[in-house]
Design a protein around this motif. Structure first.
Motif, PDB file in Angstrom:
ATOM      1  N   LEU A 124      13.584   5.712  59.301  1.00  0.00           N
ATOM      2  CA  LEU A 124      13.834   7.077  59.762  1.00  0.00           C
ATOM      3  C   LEU A 124      13.774   8.076  58.610  1.00  0.00           C
ATOM      4  N   SER A 125      14.237   7.651  57.442  1.00  0.00           N
ATOM      5  CA  SER A 125      14.186   8.557  56.290  1.00  0.00           C
ATOM      6  C   SER A 125      12.747   8.878  55.893  1.00  0.00           C
ATOM      7  N   LEU A 126      11.816   7.948  56.168  1.00  0.00           N
ATOM      8  CA  LEU A 126      10.408   8.202  55.889  1.00  0.00           C
ATOM      9  C   LEU A 126       9.864   9.258  56.851  1.00  0.00           C
ATOM     10  N   CYS A 127      10.334   9.230  58.099  1.00  0.00           N
ATOM     11  CA  CYS A 127       9.961  10.285  59.045  1.00  0.00           C
ATOM     12  C   CYS A 127      10.395  11.648  58.513  1.00  0.00           C
ATOM     13  N   ASP A 128      11.617  11.703  57.969  1.00  0.00           N
ATOM     14  CA  ASP A 128      12.106  12.959  57.399  1.00  0.00           C
ATOM     15  C   ASP A 128      11.223  13.396  56.233  1.00  0.00           C
ATOM     16  N   LYS A 130       8.122  12.641  55.638  1.00  0.00           N
ATOM     17  CA  LYS A 130       6.764  13.000  56.049  1.00  0.00           C
ATOM     18  C   LYS A 130       6.721  14.168  57.033  1.00  0.00           C
ATOM     19  N   GLY A 131       7.884  14.643  57.459  1.00  0.00           N
ATOM     20  CA  GLY A 131       7.922  15.766  58.396  1.00  0.00           C
ATOM     21  C   GLY A 131       7.563  15.388  59.815  1.00  0.00           C
ATOM     22  N   ALA A 132       7.767  14.108  60.178  1.00  0.00           N
ATOM     23  CA  ALA A 132       7.491  13.652  61.542  1.00  0.00           C
ATOM     24  C   ALA A 132       8.800  13.624  62.331  1.00  0.00           C
ATOM     25  N   SER A 136      10.081  14.815  69.110  1.00  0.00           N
ATOM     26  CA  SER A 136       9.099  15.727  69.702  1.00  0.00           C
ATOM     27  C   SER A 136       7.648  15.380  69.411  1.00  0.00           C
ATOM     28  N   ASP A 137       7.367  14.633  68.366  1.00  0.00           N
ATOM     29  CA  ASP A 137       5.986  14.418  67.935  1.00  0.00           C
ATOM     30  C   ASP A 137       5.399  13.129  68.508  1.00  0.00           C
ATOM     31  N   SER A 138       4.184  13.246  69.022  1.00  0.00           N
ATOM     32  CA  SER A 138       3.433  12.100  69.522  1.00  0.00           C
ATOM     33  C   SER A 138       2.135  11.993  68.739  1.00  0.00           C
TER      34      SER A 138
END
Length: 392
Positions: A124-128, A130-132, A136-138
């Protein structure tokens, strides 16, 4: 006073095969163990039987071709989308092979950063970083790879499930979204592959315009060409051989009733009986929630209904009896336990006790005791579970 509380023993048994007298062999193993190890079987003891041996004795298996045939019959054999499968070689790889064989084109929608039971695709921290935004994002696969690259290898298994599932399918396209309705951008025929959230997922997809939308428990809920079947369909199944899956057992209510009756015939005591699968607990390191089966226990005898009604000893010791110590404290706490009301819901004296169902708690205990590998103890005997600090 008693010096021990709950005791859980893994009971070694012969290796069960299809058609065995499982009730007789379980009773034989329990009686032999009790005699050899110097304990007795008493009323209120609990016998847990792992679902795997019940299904094996029933011969509750299905081939991949039988799965494929049911998929074709229910979806027409054309394009199909599946949403939210868990990331597992044991639990889903053979199911996926069967699904692929029953359709012409398959779209696989994965949730991220992890699946329903906590297997991570990415952190999850990688999502943060990378800005994903998972809320909401698909993404298509190429979009997902452009953001996360090849950082999608499972930390426990070393498998990249994106590549693994693609390679199984051949005719697969993988997309990523936590909105189940996203799959409708690709196909109107959908199979919901999540476990505990499947009814909500199905409802959202149907309301959004799906033509056909089923869940895994709709597949092999009845025999196909002589296959096994289950009220849970493919839920709770796992890989048996390269070409078959073992299904969750069926007729388990009848099984626990018959085993309880035979134990009573042999011991004169009323023991409680349950069939258990995965326990419901979460690994604190990998974040994996263990419960990949549809339920902890598909069947149990009536004495395992309800939830614990327990006083928190440390709470009343620190509050109601803060001025007491030694034998006076012990006796006061015992009296409080003996005189506690029939329901402690909302009572501060029960603060911090676990409100889970008894059969979920005991099933989780059984799963931890028996393990999932080579212990060879598919039967678990739990004693003193219903006794407390005030019991003689």
């Amino acid at each position: 006073m008693r010096n021990t509380g709950v005791i859980a023993r893994g009971i070694a048994t012969p290796i069960f095969r299809q058609g065995d007298d499982i009730i007789g062999q379980i009773c034989d193993s329990l009686m032999e163990t009790a005699e050899n190890e110097g304990f007795s079987l008493s009323g209120g003891d609990i016998v847990g039987v792992t679902e795997a041996v019940v299904g094996r004795v029933q011969g509750n298996y299905a081939s991949l071709s039988q799965i494929s045939k049911d998929i074709r019959a229910k979806f027409g054999g054309g394009e199909l989308g599946i949403v939210f499968p868990i990331l597992s070689r044991n639990r889903f790889s053979n199911v996926l092979r069967g699904i692929v064989g029953g359709c012409g084109k398959l779209y696989i929608q994965l949730s991220y950063p992890c699946d329903e039971v906590g297997n991570k695709l990415v952190d999850l921290s990688l999502c943060d970083e990378k800005g994903a935004n998972p809320y909401s994002d698909s993404f298509t696969e190429s979009q997902f790879r452009s953001i996360f690259g090849m950082e999608t290898v499972h930390s426990f298994t070393g498998v990249d499930y994106i590549e693994y599932y693609k390679q199984i399918g051949g005719n697969c396209e993988i997309v990523f979204s936590n909105d189940p309705r996203y799959i409708l951008n690709y196909t109107k025929n959908v199979l919901c592959c999540d476990i505990h959230s499947r009814r909500r997922t199905q409802s959202l997809i149907v309301k959004a315009g799906a033509e056909r939308c089923l869940c895994l428990d709709d597949i092999l809920s009845e025999p196909v060409d002589g296959s096994g079947y289950s009220e849970y369909g493919l839920l709770g199944s796992n890989k048996a051989t390269d070409d078959t899956v073992k299904l969750f057992p069926r007729d388990t209510k009848e099984f626990v009733a018959n085993l309880q009756a035979e134990l009573y015939n042999r011991t004169g005591a009323k023991l409680e009986v349950m069939v258990y699968g995965d326990g419901c607990f979460k690994d604190p390191v990998g974040g994996i929630w263990e419960l990949a089966d549809p339920v902890v226990s598909p069947a149990f005898t009536d004495g395992l209904r309800g939830t614990p009604n327990e006083i928190k000893i440390k709470f009343i010791a620190d509050n109601e009896f803060a001025e007491l110590s030694g034998e006076a404290l012990t006796e006061s706490i015992r009296e409080s336990i003996k005189n506690k009301p029939g329901s402690l819901v909302g009572n501060m004296a029960s603060e911090g006790t676990t409100p889970r169902r008894i059969y979920d708690l005991v099933g989780s205990l059984c799963d931890l005791v028996s393990g999932s590998g080579d212990r060879g103890t598919p039967i678990v005997l739990v004693q003193n579970y219903f006794k407390n600090y005030a019991s003689e």
